[in-house]
Design an enzyme around this catalytic site. Structure first.
Site, PDB file in Angstrom:
ATOM      1  N   GLU A  73       0.828  -1.203   0.000  1.00  0.00           N
ATOM      2  CA  GLU A  73       0.000   0.000   0.000  1.00  0.00           C
ATOM      3  C   GLU A  73       0.869   1.262   0.000  1.00  0.00           C
ATOM      4  O   GLU A  73       1.787   1.393   0.797  1.00  0.00           O
ATOM      5  CB  GLU A  73      -0.922   0.005   1.226  1.00  0.00           C
TER       6      GLU A  73
ATOM      7  N   ARG B  94     -18.114  -0.882   5.888  1.00  0.00           N
ATOM      8  CA  ARG B  94     -19.295  -1.515   5.288  1.00  0.00           C
ATOM      9  C   ARG B  94     -19.802  -2.672   6.119  1.00  0.00           C
ATOM     10  O   ARG B  94     -20.937  -3.113   5.953  1.00  0.00           O
ATOM     11  CB  ARG B  94     -18.976  -1.970   3.864  1.00  0.00           C
TER      12      ARG B  94
ATOM     13  N   CYS C 237      -7.930  -2.059   8.357  1.00  0.00           N
ATOM     14  CA  CYS C 237      -6.585  -2.104   7.783  1.00  0.00           C
ATOM     15  C   CYS C 237      -6.055  -0.699   7.534  1.00  0.00           C
ATOM     16  O   CYS C 237      -4.942  -0.352   7.931  1.00  0.00           O
ATOM     17  CB  CYS C 237      -6.589  -2.899   6.471  1.00  0.00           C
TER      18      CYS C 237
ATOM     19  N   HIS D 285      -1.259  -5.711   2.079  1.00  0.00           N
ATOM     20  CA  HIS D 285      -2.446  -6.558   2.020  1.00  0.00           C
ATOM     21  C   HIS D 285      -2.063  -7.892   1.388  1.00  0.00           C
ATOM     22  O   HIS D 285      -1.387  -7.921   0.358  1.00  0.00           O
ATOM     23  CB  HIS D 285      -3.548  -5.887   1.189  1.00  0.00           C
TER      24      HIS D 285
END
Lengths: 220, 220, 220, 220
Positions: free
Chosen positions: D85, D95, D148, D172
């Site tokens: 990342e 969500r 995360c 990830h």
């Protein structure tokens, strides 16, 4: 004196299923029903999403209308283009129940029939024509193992056994934009583009017998 | 007596790039240029796909037109819906050259500027409104690291430093059908749907200040 | 006194193609060659990626080894699991040349043969077994129209016409990690997992005749 | 006489969440805990998947261990490679609920903190190194807006404000094969490959200060 009419084109779609309120294949059929393509009137019909009743109903429609060409349409949510199926397989393997609640597993569409049929439409000419018309289209090697494939197989078997000179095929269409609006991230296609694409496909399928299938060409 | 006109909405798109003959963002801008949304005239402008010249041109347009709202549009081939970007990052990392042949790697968009800006548009209200209007739309957490992100970042920085009360944002749009026809299997969206979607997004972005952003509601 | 040996299992892979330096199907075959599964020795063979020579070579191998079971493997770059093909179609339509430079279009694999064959392996039992063993596996309805499908079809036709009691099937495998490392964003599978998966599939295909195919069960 | 030990490397993973029984990031951390990389011992720690408790726990770990380098790992089901990342954003938009049942919407990770931080690891050197080692790896421009990203942002903010010379980053990782076996069609990566990849990434992140980060080079 009675005017002799040319045999019609039979165009079928499906009713909604799987919780959707509409089915683009049904909308296309309604829009094109009654149009004249190359002198042949389009007869539109909507089939139930049901293994038991859809194929015999299609057989009856073919028997009654004696069409020159049969194109069946169905929804393939997740695809982004008009998807012209090359092959129907004699296999039913349903991951969800049909609209009658039937969910056959590992069954034949028609016992004793051949393992598969190829589409008898000029698919590459159609796809090239649609792309030249700026309509997203492609070929597909699998129509799945749900009612769409069963109808495609039933159609191909009927034509092969009862009307071998009649062309037949199947097209999977994307979700409509209003459906994709409820399926975030999924592709869709505007109804007007689908209608133009199917109209052009029918014109090409009729015209190709005279080598006239060229976009921008003489296809009316 | 001079009539006092409301400040305009600035709507930008990009010229074609990467070998494509057209860019849907440009077509949308051309179609909406001059329309009135909530009393504000849309001023459309097309930016070059160039790291060096696009941001200063956008600054000049903002300086000149003093808009109430700025929405920049760009193409994201492969996405299937109108994609409302949440964040612009102060990073350029170009995998292909821009239209000037420049291809900066691991550079800042603006040296000394903050690492990122968030969109100041009511993105969730807009996406909900578009979906209610049957237009496929979604949120995105990355505008990439090419010219689209650079323009979005430059826009956000300009507004933050020179016009903090002016809202700004960026929308990535899918390929047009005629582009997807040359990219087999890729999703697309009809131009008319894109235009309706961007028009509704602008109306929502203007109206939300008065809590009027509801589909089917009083948005003109 | 001569010991009567059980008939072998024939396991085939392909040489590299399309610019790749290796092919996971070849590596799997090399790794499993000579192992004993349910009392049957695995005979490994690597086929050329060539429409003209691969099917007759496979016929010769079947003729020579008289196997109890034939499993052919091939690479399907982009898939993320072991993909058990349900149907082989009598169609060649090559988008790239094979390793001999041949690129047949819209041709039959075998003129006069049926349009398709279904795999005669217990595919659902195998996939359930592999998943229970924590190995990603699934069913597929299309093996494509390149050399993989041609070999699968040729195999199925040979068995149907010359050895109808011998089971046969085809599995598409993902890229190896070292291949995916050169195809950013693409899925892959470790060679050891592929080998375990194919070994388990062979054991299941052999054992299922005695209803023994259950993961964690008595399969050696 | 007391031997002066080099400062450790802090490596964190997450506990399982979302109904999964395991989390590959946790397994990697357990496997590498205690290893020595470039003279620095790896201290492994597993964080809760919880917005409220994970960042302060990470702060305490940094305060306690005073590491030379911090790498946090998390699961991104659906990705097929180790995904390094580039940027953490100051945004939470959940969500699904975290493991404490909290589901913040449109919140800052840290009120008053900058909008984003860039990774301070040599990401391109690491990705090039991993690919040369045949390990699928890539760069990502979004770590999402769940726990995360919150941990990545909290880590970057902590280092920027309390230990600016300490490098930090986030990776990830894909599903493990045993997880993908329950998610048909999804990509996965073998645990051994993930472990090799993270070990190499740590070695590269340590070594790059001396320009030694080259696969096949002098990295032990």
């Amino acid at each position: 004196m009675k005017r002799v009419e040319r045999p019609p084109i039979l165009l079928t779609g499906f009713e909604p299923f799987g919780g959707d309120a509409l089915n683009p294949s049904q909308e296309i059929v309604r829009a094109l029903d009654g149009e004249i393509i190359g002198g042949h009137r389009i007869v539109g019909a909507v089939l139930p999403v049901a293994f038991a009743s859809a194929p015999p109903l299609l057989d009856e429609l073919i028997e009654h209308h004696r069409p020159v060409l049969v194109l069946a349409l169905g929804l393939a949510g997740g695809r982004g283009e008009l998807s012209f199926e090359r092959v129907a397989v004699n296999l039913i393997d349903a991951r969800i129940p049909d609209n009658d609640g039937a969910q056959p597993i590992d069954a034949a569409v028609i016992d004793g029939a051949p393992p598969a049929y190829f589409s008898t439409l000029p698919l590459k000419a159609i796809v090239a024509d649609l792309r030249a018309r700026s309509i997203p289209a492609g070929l597909s090697l699998s129509a799945g193992s749900f009612v769409c494939n069963a109808v495609f197989f039933g159609l191909a078997h009927r034509l092969a056994t009862h009307a071998p000179r009649v062309r037949g095929g199947f097209v999977h269409v994307p979700w409509l934009p209003e459906q994709a609006a409820r399926h975030p991230g999924q592709p869709s296609m505007a109804q007007a583009i689908m209608i133009d694409g199917i109209r052009a496909a029918l014109a090409c399928a009729i015209a190709v017998r005279d080598d006239l299938c060229e976009s921008g060409g003489t296809i009316a």
